[in-house]
Scaffold this active site. Structure first.
Site, short mmCIF file in Angstrom:
data_model
loop_
_atom_site.label_atom_id
_atom_site.label_comp_id
_atom_site.label_asym_id
_atom_site.label_seq_id
_atom_site.Cartn_x
_atom_site.Cartn_y
_atom_site.Cartn_z
N GLY A 16 -68.76 0.60 -33.57
CA GLY A 16 -69.30 -0.20 -34.66
C GLY A 16 -68.42 -0.18 -35.90
O GLY A 16 -68.15 0.88 -36.44
N SER A 17 -67.95 -1.33 -36.35
CA SER A 17 -66.98 -1.33 -37.44
C SER A 17 -66.72 -2.76 -37.92
O SER A 17 -67.48 -3.67 -37.63
CB SER A 17 -65.68 -0.68 -36.97
OG SER A 17 -65.37 -1.13 -35.66
N ARG A 18 -65.58 -2.95 -38.62
CA ARG A 18 -65.27 -4.24 -39.19
C ARG A 18 -63.75 -4.42 -39.32
O ARG A 18 -63.02 -3.44 -39.48
CB ARG A 18 -65.93 -4.33 -40.56
CG ARG A 18 -65.59 -5.56 -41.37
CD ARG A 18 -66.45 -5.57 -42.60
NE ARG A 18 -65.75 -6.08 -43.76
CZ ARG A 18 -66.25 -6.00 -44.99
NH1 ARG A 18 -67.42 -5.44 -45.20
NH2 ARG A 18 -65.57 -6.48 -46.00
#
Length: 232
Positions: A189-191
């Protein structure tokens, strides 16, 4: 085609970074089965999720000078003008920025958005607030790639999130990369932010789904009029 070959052709490859994690989940599931069968099935579901998380599918990248493709799978969270991180060396003027949020169900292999030369790779330690928040671009742990392409420079910034605690880099400073080539991964989970050259118009909208290496974010060569979007 044999049955075995047919089955293999339908399976999505798992990136080597995921082997230790998938193996650990599978071993834990076997132990849980010996303790209590329902727990074993929960472990099996988590093992399947882990394998899907580390999937590394083949992508078909459009090839043409000037095209900028998505570096990550996920949802286009922001399309705004923002000042790039200081370590990128892109100046203090706001630049067009496209932010892609990757949930724990998205493929997390990141790819180069353009063909070019990696001028800089700069790691910056930081916090682990939710990657969906705008302040994550400034406050969170991140890894920035500055890529020179066709006389222009842009930045790709991997940003760790609330759950993500490990940014993995597959490339190096000075390397020549092709559009859609694998350059890194962020676990769980990240960006990813893409800072485009000044004056370049993004060709995507907030809420749109992006596919790494395939979705076109912008065209550095086109004097394209601003596009409009609708939800259907």
């Amino acid at each position: 085609m044999s049955i075995v070959a047919s089955i293999r052709s339908q399976l999505v490859p798992i990136h080597r970074e995921g082997y230790p994690f998938v193996g650990s989940f599978a071993l834990a599931s076997l132990i849980l089965f010996m303790l209590w069968t329902p727990l074993g099935w929960i472990g099996t579901v988590l093992t399947i999720w882990c394998a899907l998380f580390f999937r590394d599918p083949v992508r078909v990248t459009p090839v043409r000078e000037g095209i900028v493709v998505a570096p990550a799978d996920g949802r286009i969270a922001k399309v705004i003008n923002a000042v790039p991180p200081l370590e990128t060396g892109l100046g203090s003027r706001p630049l067009p920025r496209v932010s892609i949020f990757m949930s724990v169900f998205d493929c997390h292999v990141n790819r180069s958005p353009v063909a070019g030369r990696i001028e800089e790779i700069v790691y910056h330690p930081g916090a682990f607030v939710s990657a969906d928040l705008d302040k994550a671009s400034e406050d969170n742990e991140r890894n920035a790639f500055v890529i020179a392409t066709g006389g222009a420079r842009l930045a790709v910034v991997q940003i760790a999130g609330l759950v993500a605690r490990r940014i993995v880099c597959f490339s190096r400073k000075g390397a020549t990369v092709g559009a859609g080539e694998r350059i890194g991964m962020i676990r769980f989970g990240s960006r990813v932010d893409v800072y485009l050259p000044e004056g370049v118009r993004p060709l995507v909208a907030e809420g749109q789904s992006a596919i790494a290496g395939e979705t076109v974010l912008a065209d550095l060569r086109a004097a394209d009029r601003e596009r409009t979007f609708r939800v259907s």
